[in-house]
Design an enzyme around this catalytic site. Structure first.
Site, PDB file in Angstrom:
ATOM      1  N   HIS A  20       1.981  -8.095  12.156  1.00 33.89           N
ATOM      2  CA  HIS A  20       1.394  -9.287  11.553  1.00 33.89           C
ATOM      3  C   HIS A  20       0.227  -8.919  10.651  1.00 33.89           C
ATOM      4  O   HIS A  20      -0.029  -9.579   9.655  1.00 33.89           O
ATOM      5  CB  HIS A  20       0.910 -10.258  12.636  1.00 33.89           C
ATOM      6  CG  HIS A  20       1.996 -11.129  13.140  1.00 33.89           C
ATOM      7  ND1 HIS A  20       1.929 -12.496  13.142  1.00 33.89           N
ATOM      8  CD2 HIS A  20       3.208 -10.828  13.649  1.00 33.89           C
ATOM      9  CE1 HIS A  20       3.045 -12.997  13.624  1.00 33.89           C
ATOM     10  NE2 HIS A  20       3.839 -11.996  13.958  1.00 33.89           N
ATOM     11  N   ASP A 112      -3.548 -16.028  10.719  1.00 29.19           N
ATOM     12  CA  ASP A 112      -2.345 -15.748  11.508  1.00 29.19           C
ATOM     13  C   ASP A 112      -2.233 -16.747  12.652  1.00 29.19           C
ATOM     14  O   ASP A 112      -3.197 -17.028  13.358  1.00 29.19           O
ATOM     15  CB  ASP A 112      -2.411 -14.327  12.074  1.00 29.19           C
ATOM     16  CG  ASP A 112      -1.056 -13.886  12.593  1.00 29.19           C
ATOM     17  OD1 ASP A 112      -0.455 -13.011  11.962  1.00 29.19           O
ATOM     18  OD2 ASP A 112      -0.574 -14.452  13.614  1.00 29.19           O
TER      19      ASP A 112
HETATM   20  O1  LIG Z   1       5.610   4.379  12.433  1.00 30.68           O
HETATM   21  C1  LIG Z   1       5.529   3.293  11.844  1.00 30.68           C
HETATM   22  C2  LIG Z   1       5.916   2.065  12.443  1.00 30.68           C
HETATM   23  C3  LIG Z   1       5.785   0.908  11.719  1.00 30.68           C
HETATM   24  N1  LIG Z   1       5.285   0.933  10.451  1.00 30.68           N
HETATM   25  C4  LIG Z   1       5.099  -0.327   9.710  1.00 30.68           C
HETATM   26  O2  LIG Z   1       4.749  -1.334  10.636  1.00 30.68           O
HETATM   27  C5  LIG Z   1       5.336  -2.556  10.278  1.00 30.68           C
HETATM   28  C6  LIG Z   1       6.145  -3.055  11.455  1.00 30.68           C
HETATM   29  O3  LIG Z   1       6.472  -4.397  11.260  1.00 30.68           O
HETATM   30  P1  LIG Z   1       7.820  -5.046  11.776  1.00 30.68           P
HETATM   31  O4  LIG Z   1       8.947  -4.267  11.334  1.00 30.68           O
HETATM   32  O5  LIG Z   1       7.835  -6.473  11.370  1.00 30.68           O
HETATM   33  O6  LIG Z   1       7.782  -4.853  13.332  1.00 30.68           O
HETATM   34  P2  LIG Z   1       6.777  -5.351  14.495  1.00 30.68           P
HETATM   35  O7  LIG Z   1       5.566  -4.584  14.439  1.00 30.68           O
HETATM   36  O8  LIG Z   1       7.555  -5.293  15.745  1.00 30.68           O
HETATM   37  O9  LIG Z   1       6.549  -6.887  14.084  1.00 30.68           O
HETATM   38  C7  LIG Z   1       6.215  -8.063  14.777  1.00 30.68           C
HETATM   39  O10 LIG Z   1       5.883  -8.965  13.718  1.00 30.68           O
HETATM   40  C8  LIG Z   1       6.944  -9.226  12.798  1.00 30.68           C
HETATM   41  C9  LIG Z   1       6.411 -10.144  11.718  1.00 30.68           C
HETATM   42  O11 LIG Z   1       6.120 -11.388  12.237  1.00 30.68           O
HETATM   43  C10 LIG Z   1       8.118  -9.849  13.525  1.00 30.68           C
HETATM   44  O12 LIG Z   1       9.186 -10.055  12.630  1.00 30.68           O
HETATM   45  C11 LIG Z   1       8.545  -8.946  14.666  1.00 30.68           C
HETATM   46  O13 LIG Z   1       9.591  -9.573  15.382  1.00 30.68           O
HETATM   47  C12 LIG Z   1       7.370  -8.648  15.572  1.00 30.68           C
HETATM   48  O14 LIG Z   1       7.750  -7.749  16.610  1.00 30.68           O
HETATM   49  C13 LIG Z   1       6.183  -2.299   9.050  1.00 30.68           C
HETATM   50  O15 LIG Z   1       5.468  -2.683   7.913  1.00 30.68           O
HETATM   51  C14 LIG Z   1       6.374  -0.787   9.046  1.00 30.68           C
HETATM   52  O16 LIG Z   1       6.485  -0.240   7.760  1.00 30.68           O
HETATM   53  C15 LIG Z   1       4.936   2.115   9.851  1.00 30.68           C
HETATM   54  O17 LIG Z   1       4.517   2.139   8.699  1.00 30.68           O
HETATM   55  N2  LIG Z   1       5.078   3.275  10.568  1.00 30.68           N
END
Ligand SMILES: O=c1ccn([C@@H]2O[C@H](COP(=O)(O)OP(=O)(O)O[C@H]3O[C@H](CO)[C@@H](O)[C@H](O)[C@H]3O)[C@@H](O)[C@H]2O)c(=O)[nH]1
Length: 480
Positions: A20, A112
């Protein structure tokens, strides 16, 4: 644009972690690049995380700054141990935020929805609030339809599919794929929906061309005012910004990728907080060895129980054969996805990951785990047509250790289907490429997201000039 109107001041109050927070920081940077004076309000811990990219933006002349909230004596920041989840209580930020806002009175605050107490505070202070919920129009249409029609109450079992009523496409889900708070009818989702209803609108990290039918449905059928300004990740133009997004990433895997053939590597990541039972890691590892494709696998901080997570000698074998890399920390996801050697993305379907996969034209193996990810999977596979489902059936909660395993045979089938590059995958790549172009166009001058961002700024400007909060006009998509 009206050059006589005063500069608009926007505040951004992201959540305290992960999926988020990252896109909201990007969205704040995006609005600053459109000329809005943007202030990102964060905890002291978070301020350090983002200061380099903000400094670079300032050096490019963008009106952006970070304000780190000073917590009251003895108060512990909700992100102090970096393990915040959507249920983390952030009320400790309320008082310092209130003091800041009383002094600064911005034209609006984009916040948020997980700061559950915040809407009331902004209303009390008379500050226009715009909600950010992290995901796109499609999952929100699905959620609203389920809330309204309760189709999950009309099936005989948790695994019997039901049709989500009233949507532009035929979308089926099962009760087991719904968040517990929807299944249990707990009040938290209703409260957040009500908060959203009473806000001035929603800033959405999506772009019209990705989900036109659902953007229209969201606005016209559901009556939501929404500015689709994404994909937010595209505001990261250079490699440094991309590498430092979120956390400092270990970039050695990029050099490893340089040695690989185009489209030959599978990238595996389950978001900002990957969490599996050891048995599930083991199933994935066996499937990867059996399918024999090259891979980068982000497992997060560390395995909880290393010996039970990987088959004996697994890491030595993949190192020796140069078949795979395991990333134990934070991966430079944007740089990996845009690397030509990456031909597939096994993802939990977090909205950001899904969108980043789209922006880089990488077909996906969809493995939803929780939140709205099962809906996102349907968008990827059933609507956009560039994903293969691994076949996960069970929603898992953040606190629960009970996780339904996807067995190795299923994982292997999905990996071979996607990485094998048959006709189906060639088609997927073609569709994905078209979307890459649309995503890039959307954020360029004259593109749909560019127009939406400007529309919100203009709206804020004109009400500032009139000295009133005025009625907000619907953004550009009504013109479509
Ligand atoms: O090693 C890593 C792991 C993650 N990311 C970044 O972290 C973010 C992860 O976001 P997302 O893919 O949306 O996963 P979550 O962190 O699990 O996101 C939460 O928030 C999202 C947005 O609301 C929801 O869609 C998901 O269900 C919820 O789990 C992305 O930008 C990735 O590029 C990195 O850069 N490197």
């Amino acid at each position: 644009m009206d050059s006589e109107a005063p500069q608009v001041e926007m505040c951004f109050f992201p959540y305290v972690g992960g999926g988020h927070q990252i896109p909201m920081i990007d969205i704040a940077r995006l609005f600053a690049s459109h000329g809005a004076k943007s202030t990102i309000i964060v905890t002291p811990t978070n301020a350090l995380q983002f200061q380099n990219s903000i400094l670079r933006d300032q050096n490019s002349g963008h009106p952006i700054s970070i304000h780190a909230l000073q917590l009251l004596d003895g108060a512990i920041s909700p992100d102090s141990d970096m393990s915040a989840t959507p249920s983390t209580d952030t009320t400790v930020l309320r008082e310092p935020l209130e003091l800041f806002l009383i002094e600064h009175k911005p034209d609006c605050i984009v916040f948020d929805m997980f700061h559950r107490w915040a809407a009331e505070l902004f209303d009390g202070l008379g500050i226009r609030r715009i909600v950010f919920n992290g995901s796109g129009c499609f999952p929100r249409c699905v959620r609203e339809s389920i809330r309204k029609y309760e189709p999950h109450e009309k099936v005989g079992s948790d695994y019997e599919p039901f049709l989500v009523p009233g949507l532009p496409d035929r979308i089926e889900l099962t009760r087991s794929q719904l968040p517990v708070f929807i299944r249990d009818k707990s009040g938290s989702s209703d409260r957040m929906a009500k908060d959203e209803e009473k806000s001035f609108g929603a800033v959405v990290n999506s772009f019209y061309e990705l989900e036109p039918a659902y953007a229209d449905y969201f606005r016209k059928e559901m009556g939501k005012k929404a500015w689709l300004v994404g994909p937010a990740s595209l505001c990261n133009k250079n490699a440094t910004d991309k590498a430092e997004r979120g956390k400092q990433a270990d970039q050695s895997c990029l050099r490893w990728l340089d040695e690989k053939e185009p489209n030959s590597v599978l990238y595996i990541s389950f978001g900002s907080k990957p969490s599996f039972a050891p048995g599930q890691f083991l199933e994935i590892a066996h499937a990867l060895e059996a399918s024999n494709y090259s891979f980068i696998w982000v497992v997060g901080k560390t395995f909880k129980d290393e010996e039970r997570c990987l088959p004996g000698g697994f890491e030595e074998r993949i190192k020796e054969s140069k078949k795979g890399v395991i990333v134990r920390g934070w991966a430079p996801q944007l740089l990996i996805l845009e690397h030509g050697a990456v031909g597939g993305f096994m993802t939990h379907c977090g909205w950001n990951s899904m969108l980043e996969g789209v922006c880089c034209g990488v077909p996906m193996i969809t493995w939803p785990l929780s939140a709205e990810q099962f809906s996102n999977e349907k968008l990827v596979t059933d609507v956009l047509g560039f994903g293969v489902q691994v076949g996960s059936m069970e929603w898992m909660s953040f606190s629960s250790e009970k996780k339904a395993l996807v067995v190795r045979a299923k994982v292997e089938v999905a990996v071979k289907r996607l990485m094998g590059g048959g006709d189906e995958v060639v088609e997927m790549r073609k569709r994905a490429k078209e979307l890459v172009e649309k995503a890039k166009k959307a954020v360029q001058v004259g593109g749909s997201s560019y127009i939406d961002a400007d529309a919100l700024i203009e709206e804020l400007k004109s009400s500032k000039k009139n000295g009133s909060r005025g009625m907000m006009v619907q953004p550009h998509q009504l013109m479509h």
